[in-house]
Design a protein around this motif. Structure first.
Motif, mmCIF file in Angstrom:
data_model
loop_
_atom_site.group_PDB
_atom_site.id
_atom_site.type_symbol
_atom_site.label_atom_id
_atom_site.label_comp_id
_atom_site.label_asym_id
_atom_site.label_seq_id
_atom_site.Cartn_x
_atom_site.Cartn_y
_atom_site.Cartn_z
ATOM 1 N N GLU A 161 0.778 -1.262 -0.079
ATOM 2 C CA GLU A 161 0.173 -0.185 -0.080
ATOM 3 C C GLU A 161 0.959 1.445 -0.084
ATOM 4 O O GLU A 161 0.809 2.393 -0.804
ATOM 5 N N ARG A 162 2.004 1.301 0.606
ATOM 6 C CA ARG A 162 2.897 2.362 0.805
ATOM 7 C C ARG A 162 3.523 2.681 -0.668
ATOM 8 O O ARG A 162 3.886 3.907 -0.857
ATOM 9 N N ALA A 163 3.883 1.559 -1.148
ATOM 10 C CA ALA A 163 4.670 1.733 -2.473
ATOM 11 C C ALA A 163 4.002 2.246 -3.540
ATOM 12 O O ALA A 163 3.100 1.491 -4.096
ATOM 13 N N PRO A 164 4.383 2.825 -4.333
ATOM 14 C CA PRO A 164 3.828 3.451 -5.362
ATOM 15 C C PRO A 164 4.013 2.477 -6.636
ATOM 16 O O PRO A 164 4.758 1.631 -6.756
ATOM 17 N N GLN A 165 2.910 2.342 -7.644
ATOM 18 C CA GLN A 165 2.824 1.721 -8.602
ATOM 19 C C GLN A 165 2.942 0.082 -8.212
ATOM 20 O O GLN A 165 3.786 -0.508 -9.251
ATOM 21 N N THR A 166 2.459 -0.365 -7.521
ATOM 22 C CA THR A 166 2.624 -1.515 -6.884
ATOM 23 C C THR A 166 1.163 -2.332 -6.453
ATOM 24 O O THR A 166 0.429 -1.751 -5.780
ATOM 25 N N GLU A 167 1.037 -3.468 -6.965
ATOM 26 C CA GLU A 167 -0.231 -4.208 -6.576
ATOM 27 C C GLU A 167 0.071 -5.528 -5.904
ATOM 28 O O GLU A 167 0.981 -6.156 -6.161
ATOM 29 N N LEU A 168 -1.114 -5.791 -5.158
ATOM 30 C CA LEU A 168 -1.171 -7.184 -4.369
ATOM 31 C C LEU A 168 -2.127 -8.209 -4.958
ATOM 32 O O LEU A 168 -3.389 -7.750 -5.301
ATOM 33 N N ALA A 169 -1.702 -9.360 -5.550
ATOM 34 C CA ALA A 169 -2.799 -10.513 -5.967
ATOM 35 C C ALA A 169 -2.493 -11.503 -4.935
ATOM 36 O O ALA A 169 -1.649 -12.196 -4.746
ATOM 37 N N ALA A 170 -3.652 -11.828 -4.008
ATOM 38 C CA ALA A 170 -3.635 -12.650 -2.967
ATOM 39 C C ALA A 170 -4.021 -14.023 -3.385
ATOM 40 O O ALA A 170 -5.269 -14.049 -3.910
ATOM 41 N N ASP A 171 -3.406 -15.243 -3.069
ATOM 42 C CA ASP A 171 -4.491 -16.346 -3.215
ATOM 43 C C ASP A 171 -4.872 -16.651 -4.639
ATOM 44 O O ASP A 171 -6.195 -17.027 -4.815
ATOM 45 N N VAL A 172 -4.117 -16.360 -5.467
ATOM 46 C CA VAL A 172 -4.703 -16.496 -7.070
ATOM 47 C C VAL A 172 -4.741 -17.969 -7.373
ATOM 48 O O VAL A 172 -3.927 -18.915 -6.937
ATOM 49 N N PRO A 173 -5.651 -18.544 -8.075
ATOM 50 C CA PRO A 173 -5.772 -19.715 -8.572
ATOM 51 C C PRO A 173 -4.610 -20.479 -9.897
ATOM 52 O O PRO A 173 -4.594 -21.501 -9.630
ATOM 53 N N ASP A 174 -4.067 -19.293 -10.399
ATOM 54 C CA ASP A 174 -3.192 -19.626 -11.371
ATOM 55 C C ASP A 174 -2.167 -18.614 -11.427
ATOM 56 O O ASP A 174 -2.625 -17.486 -11.828
ATOM 57 N N ILE A 175 -0.888 -18.997 -11.442
ATOM 58 C CA ILE A 175 0.239 -17.743 -11.215
ATOM 59 C C ILE A 175 0.568 -17.747 -12.818
ATOM 60 O O ILE A 175 1.523 -16.460 -12.855
ATOM 61 N N ARG A 176 0.279 -18.414 -13.660
ATOM 62 C CA ARG A 176 0.888 -18.379 -15.057
ATOM 63 C C ARG A 176 0.985 -17.124 -15.645
ATOM 64 O O ARG A 176 1.638 -16.420 -16.136
ATOM 65 N N PRO A 177 -0.542 -16.550 -15.443
ATOM 66 C CA PRO A 177 -0.687 -15.211 -16.109
ATOM 67 C C PRO A 177 0.312 -14.173 -15.734
ATOM 68 O O PRO A 177 0.604 -13.146 -16.447
ATOM 69 N N TYR A 178 0.587 -14.165 -14.540
ATOM 70 C CA TYR A 178 1.526 -13.001 -13.807
ATOM 71 C C TYR A 178 2.763 -13.181 -14.322
ATOM 72 O O TYR A 178 3.426 -12.032 -14.468
ATOM 73 N N PHE A 179 3.234 -14.355 -14.555
ATOM 74 C CA PHE A 179 4.606 -14.731 -15.233
ATOM 75 C C PHE A 179 4.769 -14.322 -16.787
ATOM 76 O O PHE A 179 5.603 -13.505 -17.099
ATOM 77 N N ARG A 180 3.448 -14.308 -17.449
ATOM 78 C CA ARG A 180 3.541 -14.139 -18.726
ATOM 79 C C ARG A 180 3.537 -12.737 -19.026
ATOM 80 O O ARG A 180 4.067 -12.201 -19.769
ATOM 81 N N ALA A 181 3.060 -11.715 -17.893
ATOM 82 C CA ALA A 181 2.972 -10.275 -18.027
ATOM 83 C C ALA A 181 4.048 -9.703 -17.394
ATOM 84 O O ALA A 181 4.086 -8.292 -17.197
ATOM 85 N N ALA A 182 5.133 -10.339 -16.861
ATOM 86 C CA ALA A 182 6.260 -9.893 -16.247
ATOM 87 C C ALA A 182 7.348 -9.784 -17.267
ATOM 88 O O ALA A 182 7.812 -10.712 -18.084
ATOM 89 N N ARG A 183 8.211 -8.777 -17.316
ATOM 90 C CA ARG A 183 9.358 -8.549 -17.808
ATOM 91 C C ARG A 183 10.374 -9.007 -17.162
ATOM 92 O O ARG A 183 11.591 -9.481 -17.839
ATOM 93 N N VAL A 184 10.355 -9.015 -15.760
ATOM 94 C CA VAL A 184 11.519 -9.243 -14.871
ATOM 95 C C VAL A 184 11.100 -9.886 -13.616
ATOM 96 O O VAL A 184 9.900 -9.478 -13.178
ATOM 97 N N PHE A 185 11.620 -11.175 -13.235
ATOM 98 C CA PHE A 185 11.041 -11.982 -11.924
ATOM 99 C C PHE A 185 12.306 -11.500 -10.938
ATOM 100 O O PHE A 185 13.470 -11.560 -11.312
ATOM 101 N N VAL A 186 11.928 -10.795 -9.809
ATOM 102 C CA VAL A 186 12.961 -10.726 -8.743
ATOM 103 C C VAL A 186 12.935 -11.556 -7.449
ATOM 104 O O VAL A 186 11.733 -12.032 -7.133
ATOM 105 N N ILE A 187 13.983 -11.925 -7.175
ATOM 106 C CA ILE A 187 14.135 -12.587 -5.726
ATOM 107 C C ILE A 187 15.192 -11.659 -4.900
ATOM 108 O O ILE A 187 16.237 -12.238 -4.869
ATOM 109 N N PRO A 188 14.602 -10.702 -4.182
ATOM 110 C CA PRO A 188 15.559 -9.775 -3.471
ATOM 111 C C PRO A 188 15.833 -10.441 -1.899
ATOM 112 O O PRO A 188 15.911 -9.478 -1.043
#
Length: 827
Positions: free
Chosen positions: A294-321
């Protein structure tokens, strides 16, 4: 694969919660019999859970109601409450709860795991009643809180997804040292109480060996992915500049990574790529994650989604910080499989063969991490990097390559359990103090003989405190006496009641439910094989590997001596015990054929082992000792002897009628000596004792010591044994041991045991029995021949041989249980 039960706090459905274990479960379910016990929470999506149930039909989920089962009869919990508990501070109550529940040396999470156990315990018992499981699979070291509630007939395999004590020691805000020490101790305990261990990477294998010192074989079972499900779809050049993070959003290392990324790295990315967006996707977001998003700009949360693949397809970069954590990031392998470029910290790449610029980009400093993400948002990742990452995921992390390693470790656990010494539980709850019937004597002879020589197997004698008194064994006999009653049971019931009362005062559910107490009871008996010696196996123990001794099915041959209720009970209990026993010992070939014919039990599932010949009553009695014992009992020769309980099939009435017929024929100094309990008034022979012709001819001595019984056999003219039915007929062997002639009927197993050492008569007829008695008392040559035949016949009865054959059956059932494999054929 052994029949394996996976007990978990999270259902491993795929895709979604426990995707790693979900893929393993699908594979294992195709290899053999697999069951899953765990809670099904409302947040779980319906379709993946239905798929899990289809893949693993033997699923036992809470809060679905459990099928009713037979629970052991345990000491009742106290009904009253201790009013003084409400005056204790909450902190003291918590510490007292930890102490009484056995959690003082456990980690802080152990209480939550015990609460989970109380919820799923009915389903665990349902699973145990439904199948005879050979092994149990557990994941995470927290499951050590369950170990004291798992029956020892289950080989244990533990799959550690991380070494918690190690990664918490490297956390930015490390937990207190005392907490970390408890976690380390819990992990060490966990790996030492299992027969095999699996870890998720070679790095964790080295850590486990160094930090936990496992005493069991350890193998690497890599994190796995379904490359067909996570198909290769690199982001197109025109894709929006979206950054993706996925994971379990209540896992502390993930929480730290998200907050760190959004606060310390994301602002620099936005400065370089103002149109960038960030998505945080995963299960059960914590309050910290929600607030950070909520504090971070241009950031959204998707909780308990049934299928994670659409989010991978829409991403340009995957981060593991990630700055700390353990195990291996499955999310990284999923991103590799789908062709999404990965930017990770060195810690985030732990356990994987990550190569900077080869299959991912590695950066630890926040500014370097931000610069690398921004570059990939502005310029598409080189295709060779993405294809190499995909190749890495497919080659080393496909379930078909990883899951067989887990199956192999389950097999290792079962094999190591098989190689341990069997632990045999003699269930003696049916044994009452003072009983000296054939079943009771057989039990004492068998246990006594095993105790005289066996130094390898372990034995547990389980019954009432009174019935277990007076058992003397060699110091080298590996055994435990476990009383069903007494002070220990009452103290434990008080402890369990106090645990529940304190839990209630802390607004917690009860920890020691009847089902949890039952599981603790099974585990505390510490056995791998049950021996039911009385013709049945108690319902609360039929679910385990078992040996059953069947003495007879008398109710089928002489139903007139049983009530309809008794016959119904016997049929139900005998039938269920025979069908569920791993192996059946029959005390005669007659009984073996009976069980085969009536219950349809295969002959190869049964072995005939005659009762052990008595030890004390079988020892030779000197003439001097015999005279002294007879004098004390007031018995004078000549006499006939019949030791038998006044059960109707023992046929005392016909024997007394035959003696009455011989009143004028048999010399006046001949008497009939009876032993065992007196006749009840309702017994048909009771009135005959006062008959004028028998008043001085029959002596009833009541119960006698083994030495006195031996003296009576040695001095008797003959054993008169008019029983109408015997599953074995122990007095026949006792008579042969003391060189006593035998007169008996030809019913049931009697000819099998007596052989040519007996004179046979139609014992249902007083006239025929009287004639036979006259023959055996008058014919000296006949008695001599019967004695000689008895001495030769006695060579067939060897205590050590019979005990050793029984011991071999224990070993066979133990070995067969842990080596039993099932393959499930599927279309």
């Amino acid at each position: 694969m052994p029949r394996t039960l996976f007990i978990t706090t999270e259902l491993p459905y795929f895709p979604g919660q426990g995707g790693l274990m979900g893929l393993h479960m699908q594979y294992l379910a195709h290899q053999g019999m697999l069951g899953i016990v765990g809670p099904r929470y409302a947040r779980y999506p319906e379709e993946p859970v239905r798929q899990l149930r289809r893949a693993v039909p033997r699923s036992y989920w809470w809060p679905e109601s459990a099928a009713p089962g037979d629970l052991p009869a345990l000491a009742a919990l106290r009904a009253g409450k201790s009013g003084w508990l409400r005056f204790l501070p909450v902190t003291v109550r918590r510490e007292l709860l930890q102490l009484l529940a056995g959690l003082s040396s456990r980690s802080n999470e152990a209480l939550a795991w015990r609460i989970a156990l109380a919820q799923i315990a009915p389903k665990v018992l349902e699973a145990l009643a439904a199948e005879r499981w050979n092994a149990v699979l557990l994941s995470q070291s927290n499951s050590a809180a369950w170990f004291r509630f798992l029956p020892r007939s289950l080989a244990r395999c533990l799959y550690l997804h991380d070494i918690r004590s190690d990664y918490l020691a490297r956390a930015p805000s490390r937990p207190p040292h005392r907490w970390r020490r408890k976690i380390r101790q819990e992990e060490q305990l966990a790996v030492r109480e299992v027969q095999s261990l699996a870890v998720i990477s070679e790095l964790d294998r080295a850590r486990a060996i160094r930090l936990l010192a496992p005493r069991c074989p350890i193998a690497v079972v890599p994190v796995c992915v379904d490359p067909d499900y996570f198909a290769f779809e690199p982001p197109p050049e025109s894709a929006a500049p979206c950054v993706l993070f996925t994971g379990h959003l209540s896992h502390p290392p993930n929480i730290d990574a998200i907050v760190h990324f959004l606060e310390d790295i994301w602002p620099d990315i936005l400065a370089a790529v103002p149109e960038a967006t960030c998505r945080v996707v995963g299960l059960q977001p914590s309050a910290k994650v929600v607030a950070a998003v909520e504090r971070a700009p241009q950031t959204e949360l998707a909780a308990d989604v049934p299928d994670i693949r659409p989010y991978f397809r829409a991403a340009r970069v995957f981060v593991i910080p990630m700055r700390y954590g353990g195990g291996v990031r499955q999310k990284m392998v999923e991103a590799w499989a789908m062709g999404v470029p990965v930017v990770t910290t060195a810690m985030g790449a732990d356990g994987l063969e990550a190569r900077h610029g080869g299959n991912c980009w590695i950066a630890d400093a926040p500014e370097d991490f931000a610069r690398q993400v921004a570059d990939l948002l502005r310029h598409p990742a080189p295709r060779p990097v993405l294809t190499e990452a995909r190749a890495e995921a497919v080659a080393k992390h496909r379930s078909s390559g990883s899951s067989p390693r887990l199956q192999a470790q389950i097999n290792v656990a079962a094999e190591r359990s098989r190689l341990t010494a069997p632990r045999v539980l003699f269930d003696l709850r049916w044994l009452n103090p003072g009983q000296v019937g054939g079943v009771e004597q057989m039990t004492r002879e068998l246990v006594g003989e095993l105790g005289s020589y066996d130094r390898v197997f372990e034995y547990r004698l389980f019954g009432s405190a009174a019935a277990l008194q007076g058992w003397n064994f060699a110091p080298t006999f590996r055994h435990r006496i476990i009383a069903t009653d007494g002070v220990a049971g009452r103290l434990k019931a008080r402890r369990d009641a106090a645990v529940n009362e304190i839990a209630e005062g802390l607004a917690l559910p009860p920890l020691m439910t009847p089902e949890v107490r039952a599981l603790e009871w099974y585990a505390g008996l510490d056995f791998t094989v049950v021996h039911g010696l009385s013709g049945t196996i108690h319902p609360d123990l039929r679910r385990f590997p078992s040996v059953l001794t069947v003495h007879d099915l008398q109710h089928l041959h002489l139903p007139r001596f049983f009530s309809a209720e008794d016959i119904s009970t016997r049929e139900r209990e005998y039938g269920a015990s025979c069908r569920q026993a791993s192996h059946i010992i029959c005390t005669s070939e007659f009984t073996r054929r009976d069980v085969h014919t009536h219950y349809g039990i295969p002959l190869e599932k049964m072995t005939t082992i005659w009762n052990l010949p008595p030890g004390v009553t079988g020892s030779p009695v000197s003439a001097t000792a015999a005279r002294d014992l007879l004098r004390r009992m007031g018995v004078k020769a000549p006499f006939l002897f019949y030791p038998a309980h006044p059960w109707l099939h023992k046929n005392h009435r016909v024997l007394l009628e035959a003696m009455a017929l011989l009143y004028r024929v048999l010399p006046s100094d001949y008497t009939l000596v009876l032993t065992s309990q007196p006749f009840p008034e309702s017994h048909p022979a009771s009135a005959l004792l006062s008959h004028p012709r028998l008043r001085n001819r029959v002596r009833h001595l009541g119960y006698r010591t083994p030495a006195e019984i031996a003296a009576l056999f040695s001095a008797a003219e003959a054993l008169v044994f008019p029983s109408l039915f015997e599953g074995f007929g122990l007095p026949l062997v006792e008579a042969m041991q003391q060189n006593c002639p035998i007169l008996c009927g030809h019913h049931s197993s009697i000819p099998e045991i007596a052989g040519d050492a007996a004179l046979y008569a139609e014992v249902s007829s007083p006239d025929a029995l009287a004639s036979a008695i006259l023959s055996v008392t008058r014919d000296t040559a006949l008695r001599a021949r019967l004695r000689e035949n008895g001495r030769r016949n006695l060579l067939r009865f060897d205590r050590r041989v019979f005990a050793e054959r029984t011991r071999e059956i224990y070993a066979s059932v133990h070995d067969g249980h842990f080596s039993q494999a099932d393959r499930v054929s599927r279309p």
